[in-house]
Design an enzyme around this catalytic site. Structure first.
Site, PDB file in Angstrom:
ATOM      1  N   HIS A  39     -86.058  28.895  -5.763  1.00 23.88           N
ATOM      2  CA  HIS A  39     -87.500  28.930  -5.593  1.00 23.88           C
ATOM      3  C   HIS A  39     -87.876  29.892  -4.474  1.00 23.88           C
ATOM      4  O   HIS A  39     -87.190  29.993  -3.476  1.00 23.88           O
ATOM      5  CB  HIS A  39     -88.092  27.537  -5.344  1.00 23.88           C
ATOM      6  CG  HIS A  39     -87.508  26.801  -4.182  1.00 23.88           C
ATOM      7  ND1 HIS A  39     -86.239  26.242  -4.213  1.00 23.88           N
ATOM      8  CD2 HIS A  39     -88.015  26.508  -2.962  1.00 23.88           C
ATOM      9  CE1 HIS A  39     -85.998  25.631  -3.063  1.00 23.88           C
ATOM     10  NE2 HIS A  39     -87.058  25.790  -2.283  1.00 23.88           N
TER      11      HIS A  39
ATOM     12  N   ASN B  85     -84.786  30.563   0.550  1.00 24.82           N
ATOM     13  CA  ASN B  85     -83.753  29.900   1.347  1.00 24.82           C
ATOM     14  C   ASN B  85     -82.537  29.625   0.471  1.00 24.82           C
ATOM     15  O   ASN B  85     -82.675  29.230  -0.683  1.00 24.82           O
ATOM     16  CB  ASN B  85     -84.275  28.571   1.909  1.00 24.82           C
ATOM     17  CG  ASN B  85     -85.435  28.776   2.860  1.00 24.82           C
ATOM     18  OD1 ASN B  85     -85.457  29.712   3.636  1.00 24.82           O
ATOM     19  ND2 ASN B  85     -86.419  27.891   2.779  1.00 24.82           N
TER      20      ASN B  85
ATOM     21  N   ASP C 136     -97.087  23.957  -2.713  1.00 21.32           N
ATOM     22  CA  ASP C 136     -96.108  23.159  -1.976  1.00 21.32           C
ATOM     23  C   ASP C 136     -96.787  21.881  -1.501  1.00 21.32           C
ATOM     24  O   ASP C 136     -97.933  21.916  -1.051  1.00 21.32           O
ATOM     25  CB  ASP C 136     -95.580  23.962  -0.783  1.00 21.32           C
ATOM     26  CG  ASP C 136     -94.350  23.349  -0.159  1.00 21.32           C
ATOM     27  OD1 ASP C 136     -94.477  22.256   0.443  1.00 21.32           O
ATOM     28  OD2 ASP C 136     -93.269  23.936  -0.261  1.00 21.32           O
ATOM     29  N   ILE C 137     -96.097  20.738  -1.603  1.00 21.29           N
ATOM     30  CA  ILE C 137     -96.699  19.466  -1.192  1.00 21.29           C
ATOM     31  C   ILE C 137     -96.713  19.308   0.328  1.00 21.29           C
ATOM     32  O   ILE C 137     -97.392  18.421   0.843  1.00 21.29           O
ATOM     33  CB  ILE C 137     -96.002  18.255  -1.845  1.00 21.29           C
ATOM     34  CG1 ILE C 137     -94.539  18.178  -1.448  1.00 21.29           C
ATOM     35  CG2 ILE C 137     -96.184  18.284  -3.347  1.00 21.29           C
ATOM     36  CD1 ILE C 137     -93.863  16.875  -1.850  1.00 21.29           C
TER      37      ILE C 137
ATOM     38  N   HIS D 266     -90.831  30.838  -1.812  1.00 16.62           N
ATOM     39  CA  HIS D 266     -92.027  30.386  -1.115  1.00 16.62           C
ATOM     40  C   HIS D 266     -92.920  31.615  -0.917  1.00 16.62           C
ATOM     41  O   HIS D 266     -92.457  32.632  -0.397  1.00 16.62           O
ATOM     42  CB  HIS D 266     -91.685  29.831   0.271  1.00 16.62           C
ATOM     43  CG  HIS D 266     -90.799  28.646   0.264  1.00 16.62           C
ATOM     44  ND1 HIS D 266     -91.276  27.366   0.458  1.00 16.62           N
ATOM     45  CD2 HIS D 266     -89.455  28.530   0.109  1.00 16.62           C
ATOM     46  CE1 HIS D 266     -90.262  26.516   0.426  1.00 16.62           C
ATOM     47  NE2 HIS D 266     -89.149  27.197   0.210  1.00 16.62           N
TER      48      HIS D 266
ATOM     49  N   GLY E  87     -82.275  25.699   5.236  1.00 25.09           N
ATOM     50  CA  GLY E  87     -83.449  24.883   4.950  1.00 25.09           C
ATOM     51  C   GLY E  87     -83.705  24.611   3.493  1.00 25.09           C
ATOM     52  O   GLY E  87     -84.732  24.024   3.152  1.00 25.09           O
ATOM     53  N   GLN E  88     -82.795  24.990   2.600  1.00 21.72           N
ATOM     54  CA  GLN E  88     -82.996  24.689   1.185  1.00 21.72           C
ATOM     55  C   GLN E  88     -82.775  23.198   0.963  1.00 21.72           C
ATOM     56  O   GLN E  88     -81.745  22.656   1.354  1.00 21.72           O
ATOM     57  CB  GLN E  88     -82.037  25.500   0.311  1.00 21.72           C
ATOM     58  CG  GLN E  88     -82.300  25.329  -1.170  1.00 21.72           C
ATOM     59  CD  GLN E  88     -81.379  26.165  -2.053  1.00 21.72           C
ATOM     60  OE1 GLN E  88     -80.414  26.768  -1.591  1.00 21.72           O
ATOM     61  NE2 GLN E  88     -81.697  26.196  -3.334  1.00 21.72           N
TER      62      GLN E  88
END
Length: 119
Positions: A105, A92, A35-36, A107, A98-99
């Site tokens: 995806h 999410n 994750d960035i 997390h 919070g998507q």
């Protein structure tokens, strides 16, 4: 159309190699990358190569790929050495949850104590 790459989807572009990412694992059906904006010492996203907007649509449209996604989340945790200390898999669904990228995806979070409830 569900399952087909979307030209305006960031994660579809990562799958195609059009957008770079720090990839940590790849399978025939999934891609895992860092994750960035990590929220824990280990924060890796696991995505299906096929485009579905959320986990429920993936499970309905491609249940075998949904299973692969969860299996790979566990493999990422093992590779990152968070499987022994504990990790969280978060999916999410919707803006209110919070998507922000509407391509399924998971997390994978770990590497520190994770409180409950998460937020």
């Amino acid at each position: 159309m569900a399952g087909e790459p979307q030209s305006d989807c960031l994660f579809c572009k990562i799958v195609s190699g059009e957008v770079p990412a720090t990839i940590v694992r790849e399978t025939e059906t999934t891609v895992a990358f860092r994750d960035i904006n990590p929220q824990a010492p280990t924060h890796v996203l696991v995505i299906p190569r096929v485009h579905y907007p959320d986990a429920a649509s993936l499970a309905a449209g491609a249940p075998d790929v949904a299973a692969d996604l969860l299996r790979e989340a566990g493999e990422v945790a093992a590779q990152e050495k968070t499987d022994a200390t504990g990790y969280r898999i978060v999916l999410n669904t919707g803006e209110g949850a919070g998507q922000t990228v509407f391509h399924t995806h998971a997390h994978v979070l770990g590497g520190r104590g994770l409180t409950w409830p998460p937020g």
